[in-house]
Motif scaffolding. Structure first.
Motif, PDB file in Angstrom:
ATOM      1  N   GLY A  28       8.472   2.927  57.131  1.00  0.00           N
ATOM      2  CA  GLY A  28       9.247   3.146  58.343  1.00  0.00           C
ATOM      3  C   GLY A  28       9.831   4.550  58.305  1.00  0.00           C
ATOM      4  O   GLY A  28       9.670   5.284  57.332  1.00  0.00           O
ATOM      5  N   PRO A  29      10.519   4.973  59.362  1.00  0.00           N
ATOM      6  CA  PRO A  29      11.014   6.354  59.435  1.00  0.00           C
ATOM      7  C   PRO A  29      12.213   6.650  58.537  1.00  0.00           C
ATOM      8  O   PRO A  29      12.574   7.807  58.355  1.00  0.00           O
ATOM      9  CB  PRO A  29      11.406   6.506  60.906  1.00  0.00           C
ATOM     10  CG  PRO A  29      11.672   5.123  61.378  1.00  0.00           C
ATOM     11  CD  PRO A  29      10.759   4.229  60.588  1.00  0.00           C
ATOM     12  N   PHE A  30      12.782   5.614  57.918  1.00  0.00           N
ATOM     13  CA  PHE A  30      13.999   5.829  57.142  1.00  0.00           C
ATOM     14  C   PHE A  30      13.879   5.431  55.676  1.00  0.00           C
ATOM     15  O   PHE A  30      14.838   5.572  54.923  1.00  0.00           O
ATOM     16  CB  PHE A  30      15.173   5.063  57.790  1.00  0.00           C
ATOM     17  CG  PHE A  30      15.350   5.411  59.242  1.00  0.00           C
ATOM     18  CD1 PHE A  30      15.783   6.675  59.631  1.00  0.00           C
ATOM     19  CD2 PHE A  30      15.049   4.483  60.213  1.00  0.00           C
ATOM     20  CE1 PHE A  30      15.925   6.998  60.965  1.00  0.00           C
ATOM     21  CE2 PHE A  30      15.197   4.796  61.555  1.00  0.00           C
ATOM     22  CZ  PHE A  30      15.638   6.057  61.931  1.00  0.00           C
ATOM     23  N   TRP A  31      12.734   4.921  55.256  1.00  0.00           N
ATOM     24  CA  TRP A  31      12.547   4.466  53.879  1.00  0.00           C
ATOM     25  C   TRP A  31      11.253   5.024  53.293  1.00  0.00           C
ATOM     26  O   TRP A  31      10.284   5.252  54.006  1.00  0.00           O
ATOM     27  CB  TRP A  31      12.474   2.937  53.817  1.00  0.00           C
ATOM     28  CG  TRP A  31      13.804   2.281  53.960  1.00  0.00           C
ATOM     29  CD1 TRP A  31      14.492   2.070  55.116  1.00  0.00           C
ATOM     30  CD2 TRP A  31      14.627   1.779  52.909  1.00  0.00           C
ATOM     31  NE1 TRP A  31      15.686   1.453  54.850  1.00  0.00           N
ATOM     32  CE2 TRP A  31      15.791   1.251  53.503  1.00  0.00           C
ATOM     33  CE3 TRP A  31      14.485   1.699  51.532  1.00  0.00           C
ATOM     34  CZ2 TRP A  31      16.809   0.676  52.758  1.00  0.00           C
ATOM     35  CZ3 TRP A  31      15.493   1.115  50.790  1.00  0.00           C
ATOM     36  CH2 TRP A  31      16.645   0.616  51.397  1.00  0.00           C
ATOM     37  N   VAL A  32      11.258   5.192  51.970  1.00  0.00           N
ATOM     38  CA  VAL A  32      10.078   5.579  51.188  1.00  0.00           C
ATOM     39  C   VAL A  32       9.768   4.417  50.246  1.00  0.00           C
ATOM     40  O   VAL A  32      10.680   3.816  49.677  1.00  0.00           O
ATOM     41  CB  VAL A  32      10.351   6.845  50.345  1.00  0.00           C
ATOM     42  CG1 VAL A  32       9.222   7.115  49.377  1.00  0.00           C
ATOM     43  CG2 VAL A  32      10.580   8.041  51.238  1.00  0.00           C
ATOM     44  N   THR A  33       8.499   4.110  50.079  1.00  0.00           N
ATOM     45  CA  THR A  33       8.061   3.130  49.081  1.00  0.00           C
ATOM     46  C   THR A  33       7.093   3.811  48.139  1.00  0.00           C
ATOM     47  O   THR A  33       6.209   4.550  48.561  1.00  0.00           O
ATOM     48  CB  THR A  33       7.387   1.916  49.759  1.00  0.00           C
ATOM     49  OG1 THR A  33       8.373   1.193  50.471  1.00  0.00           O
ATOM     50  CG2 THR A  33       6.741   1.001  48.740  1.00  0.00           C
ATOM     51  N   MET A  34       7.295   3.556  46.855  1.00  0.00           N
ATOM     52  CA  MET A  34       6.375   4.051  45.834  1.00  0.00           C
ATOM     53  C   MET A  34       5.769   2.851  45.128  1.00  0.00           C
ATOM     54  O   MET A  34       6.446   1.839  44.934  1.00  0.00           O
ATOM     55  CB  MET A  34       7.108   4.947  44.849  1.00  0.00           C
ATOM     56  CG  MET A  34       7.596   6.212  45.512  1.00  0.00           C
ATOM     57  SD  MET A  34       8.407   7.326  44.381  1.00  0.00           S
ATOM     58  CE  MET A  34       9.913   6.428  44.103  1.00  0.00           C
ATOM     59  N   GLU A  35       4.514   2.983  44.751  1.00  0.00           N
ATOM     60  CA  GLU A  35       3.818   1.885  44.096  1.00  0.00           C
ATOM     61  C   GLU A  35       3.183   2.390  42.817  1.00  0.00           C
ATOM     62  O   GLU A  35       2.512   3.427  42.813  1.00  0.00           O
ATOM     63  CB  GLU A  35       2.758   1.307  45.034  1.00  0.00           C
ATOM     64  CG  GLU A  35       3.378   0.749  46.304  1.00  0.00           C
ATOM     65  CD  GLU A  35       2.395   0.520  47.423  1.00  0.00           C
ATOM     66  OE1 GLU A  35       2.612  -0.422  48.183  1.00  0.00           O
ATOM     67  OE2 GLU A  35       1.418   1.294  47.538  1.00  0.00           O
ATOM     68  N   LEU A  36       3.421   1.646  41.752  1.00  0.00           N
ATOM     69  CA  LEU A  36       2.845   1.946  40.439  1.00  0.00           C
ATOM     70  C   LEU A  36       1.812   0.867  40.153  1.00  0.00           C
ATOM     71  O   LEU A  36       2.164  -0.271  39.840  1.00  0.00           O
ATOM     72  CB  LEU A  36       3.924   1.937  39.360  1.00  0.00           C
ATOM     73  CG  LEU A  36       5.181   2.754  39.624  1.00  0.00           C
ATOM     74  CD1 LEU A  36       6.208   2.519  38.532  1.00  0.00           C
ATOM     75  CD2 LEU A  36       4.841   4.217  39.730  1.00  0.00           C
ATOM     76  N   PHE A  37       0.537   1.210  40.295  1.00  0.00           N
ATOM     77  CA  PHE A  37      -0.553   0.281  40.011  1.00  0.00           C
ATOM     78  C   PHE A  37      -0.984   0.539  38.569  1.00  0.00           C
ATOM     79  O   PHE A  37      -1.666   1.534  38.286  1.00  0.00           O
ATOM     80  CB  PHE A  37      -1.736   0.515  40.954  1.00  0.00           C
ATOM     81  CG  PHE A  37      -1.430   0.197  42.388  1.00  0.00           C
ATOM     82  CD1 PHE A  37      -1.656  -1.074  42.883  1.00  0.00           C
ATOM     83  CD2 PHE A  37      -0.918   1.166  43.231  1.00  0.00           C
ATOM     84  CE1 PHE A  37      -1.379  -1.369  44.213  1.00  0.00           C
ATOM     85  CE2 PHE A  37      -0.634   0.884  44.553  1.00  0.00           C
ATOM     86  CZ  PHE A  37      -0.862  -0.397  45.054  1.00  0.00           C
ATOM     87  N   MET A  38      -0.592  -0.339  37.674  1.00  0.00           N
ATOM     88  CA  MET A  38      -0.860  -0.110  36.262  1.00  0.00           C
ATOM     89  C   MET A  38      -2.270  -0.555  35.896  1.00  0.00           C
ATOM     90  O   MET A  38      -2.836  -1.447  36.519  1.00  0.00           O
ATOM     91  CB  MET A  38       0.187  -0.833  35.418  1.00  0.00           C
ATOM     92  CG  MET A  38       1.625  -0.442  35.783  1.00  0.00           C
ATOM     93  SD  MET A  38       1.913   1.340  36.002  1.00  0.00           S
ATOM     94  CE  MET A  38       1.667   1.921  34.338  1.00  0.00           C
ATOM     95  N   ARG A  39      -2.833   0.096  34.873  1.00  0.00           N
ATOM     96  CA  ARG A  39      -4.200  -0.210  34.448  1.00  0.00           C
ATOM     97  C   ARG A  39      -4.326  -1.622  33.870  1.00  0.00           C
ATOM     98  O   ARG A  39      -5.380  -2.242  33.978  1.00  0.00           O
ATOM     99  CB  ARG A  39      -4.666   0.794  33.396  1.00  0.00           C
ATOM    100  CG  ARG A  39      -4.829   2.185  33.935  1.00  0.00           C
ATOM    101  CD  ARG A  39      -5.316   3.138  32.839  1.00  0.00           C
ATOM    102  NE  ARG A  39      -5.314   4.489  33.328  1.00  0.00           N
ATOM    103  CZ  ARG A  39      -6.247   5.008  34.107  1.00  0.00           C
ATOM    104  NH1 ARG A  39      -7.278   4.277  34.468  1.00  0.00           N
ATOM    105  NH2 ARG A  39      -6.158   6.248  34.527  1.00  0.00           N
ATOM    106  N   ASP A  40      -3.262  -2.082  33.213  1.00  0.00           N
ATOM    107  CA  ASP A  40      -3.326  -3.384  32.557  1.00  0.00           C
ATOM    108  C   ASP A  40      -1.921  -3.911  32.303  1.00  0.00           C
ATOM    109  O   ASP A  40      -0.928  -3.254  32.639  1.00  0.00           O
ATOM    110  CB  ASP A  40      -4.122  -3.287  31.248  1.00  0.00           C
ATOM    111  CG  ASP A  40      -3.602  -2.207  30.316  1.00  0.00           C
ATOM    112  OD1 ASP A  40      -2.377  -1.925  30.321  1.00  0.00           O
ATOM    113  OD2 ASP A  40      -4.408  -1.645  29.566  1.00  0.00           O
ATOM    114  N   ALA A  41      -1.857  -5.096  31.704  1.00  0.00           N
ATOM    115  CA  ALA A  41      -0.571  -5.752  31.465  1.00  0.00           C
ATOM    116  C   ALA A  41       0.309  -4.966  30.497  1.00  0.00           C
ATOM    117  O   ALA A  41       1.539  -4.960  30.636  1.00  0.00           O
ATOM    118  CB  ALA A  41      -0.796  -7.170  30.949  1.00  0.00           C
ATOM    119  N   ALA A  42      -0.285  -4.287  29.522  1.00  0.00           N
ATOM    120  CA  ALA A  42       0.515  -3.501  28.566  1.00  0.00           C
ATOM    121  C   ALA A  42       1.234  -2.353  29.281  1.00  0.00           C
ATOM    122  O   ALA A  42       2.422  -2.119  29.061  1.00  0.00           O
ATOM    123  CB  ALA A  42      -0.368  -2.974  27.441  1.00  0.00           C
TER     124      ALA A  42
END
Length: 120
Positions: A28-42
């Motif tokens: 939306g115009p007032f929020w930023v979202t960042m996503e960390l897609f990790m390679r594995d469970a560790a």
């Protein structure tokens, strides 16, 4: 094939080294979202650790109030999502990243704690 680490030799790995992808976008115009897609469970366990990535750390990296940071840990997907208010609204005169596409960089370059796996 193993991809090379992005960290300089001899330095601790970064979140980017353990991740498949780190990205940011508008929520939306007032929020930023960042996503960390990790390679594995560790790797997920490293970034999901509340002693490493928490509201205070994000607040310090992005100059926002810790009380406004929202962190969502999703172990079934090895994903951590982080949202916080944009410092200026999207498209305003002072907005230098209209799509919030570069906000992830400080988080991606955060060095993981000593003892964490060099590769997830």
């Amino acid at each position: 094939m193993t991809e090379p680490l992005t960290s300089a030799p001899g330095l601790p790995p970064t979140i980017a080294d353990l991740a498949h992808e780190v990205r940011s976008k508008n929520a939306g115009p007032f929020w930023v979202t960042m996503e960390l897609f990790m390679r594995d469970a560790a790797g997920y366990r490293v970034v999901a650790d509340e002693e490493f990535v928490n509201e205070d750390v994000v607040a310090g990296l992005y100059g926002v109030e810790a009380s406004t940071v929202r962190i969502f840990r999703i172990p079934s997907l090895d994903v951590v999502k982080i949202s916080f208010p944009r410092p200026v609204s999207q498209g305003s005169l002072r907005d230098r990243d209209v799509h919030a596409g570069q906000h992830h960089v400080p988080l991606a370059l955060l060095r993981v704690p000593e003892g964490a796996p060099a590769r997830g």
